[in-house]
Design a protein around this motif. Sequence first.
Motif, short mmCIF file in Angstrom:
data_model
loop_
_atom_site.label_atom_id
_atom_site.label_comp_id
_atom_site.label_asym_id
_atom_site.label_seq_id
_atom_site.Cartn_x
_atom_site.Cartn_y
_atom_site.Cartn_z
N GLU A 48 -6.50 13.63 -12.24
CA GLU A 48 -6.70 12.46 -11.38
C GLU A 48 -5.55 11.49 -11.62
O GLU A 48 -5.11 11.31 -12.74
N VAL A 49 -5.07 10.91 -10.53
CA VAL A 49 -3.96 9.96 -10.61
C VAL A 49 -4.43 8.63 -10.05
O VAL A 49 -4.98 8.58 -8.94
N GLU A 50 -4.24 7.55 -10.82
CA GLU A 50 -4.58 6.20 -10.35
C GLU A 50 -3.61 5.83 -9.25
O GLU A 50 -2.40 5.76 -9.48
N SER A 51 -4.13 5.60 -8.06
CA SER A 51 -3.27 5.31 -6.92
C SER A 51 -4.09 4.69 -5.80
O SER A 51 -5.24 5.07 -5.59
N ALA A 52 -3.48 3.77 -5.06
CA ALA A 52 -4.12 3.19 -3.88
C ALA A 52 -4.08 4.16 -2.71
O ALA A 52 -4.76 3.97 -1.72
N MET A 53 -3.27 5.22 -2.82
CA MET A 53 -3.09 6.23 -1.79
C MET A 53 -2.62 5.64 -0.46
O MET A 53 -3.04 6.05 0.61
#
Length: 151
Positions: free
Chosen positions: A72-77
């Motif tokens: 999982e990658v922390e991102s606002a996408m």
Amino acid sequence: MALSRRHVLALAAGAAVVPAFQFLPGRALAAPEEVGKLIADFAGGKEPQSGKITLTAPEIAENGNTVPISVEVESAMEGDDMVDQVLILADGNPSADVATFAFTAMSGKAAATTRMRLAKTQNVIAVAKMADGSVYMDRKEVKVTIGGCGG
């Protein structure tokens, strides 16, 4: 980056991911320089940083034939804070590159779960490439008691 048949490409929201394996009996294990080259090629020459990406893998896998992992990658996408791709590597397998996941804004979040084969105790590495060009990496050692690649 051109994807080989060993890569997995997950596009759009909630796309199913199926790992592809190419393990041949008697084949040599990936060399450390091969793993470094795969990371450098994927990262476009940028040095991967820690943070943002979380790789989850068991500390001990009783059977290397099916080892669950998730990333999982922390991102606002959205915009520059979007994950383009995540590369999964296993540095002790005959072929180090295990899977590549591609994400879009429609994915909602940059997360994937799959199972992989591990030939022996080794590092599993996840590398995330962001839309702004930054690169993040996480690594976990998985101890394998029964190898999944003929070992």
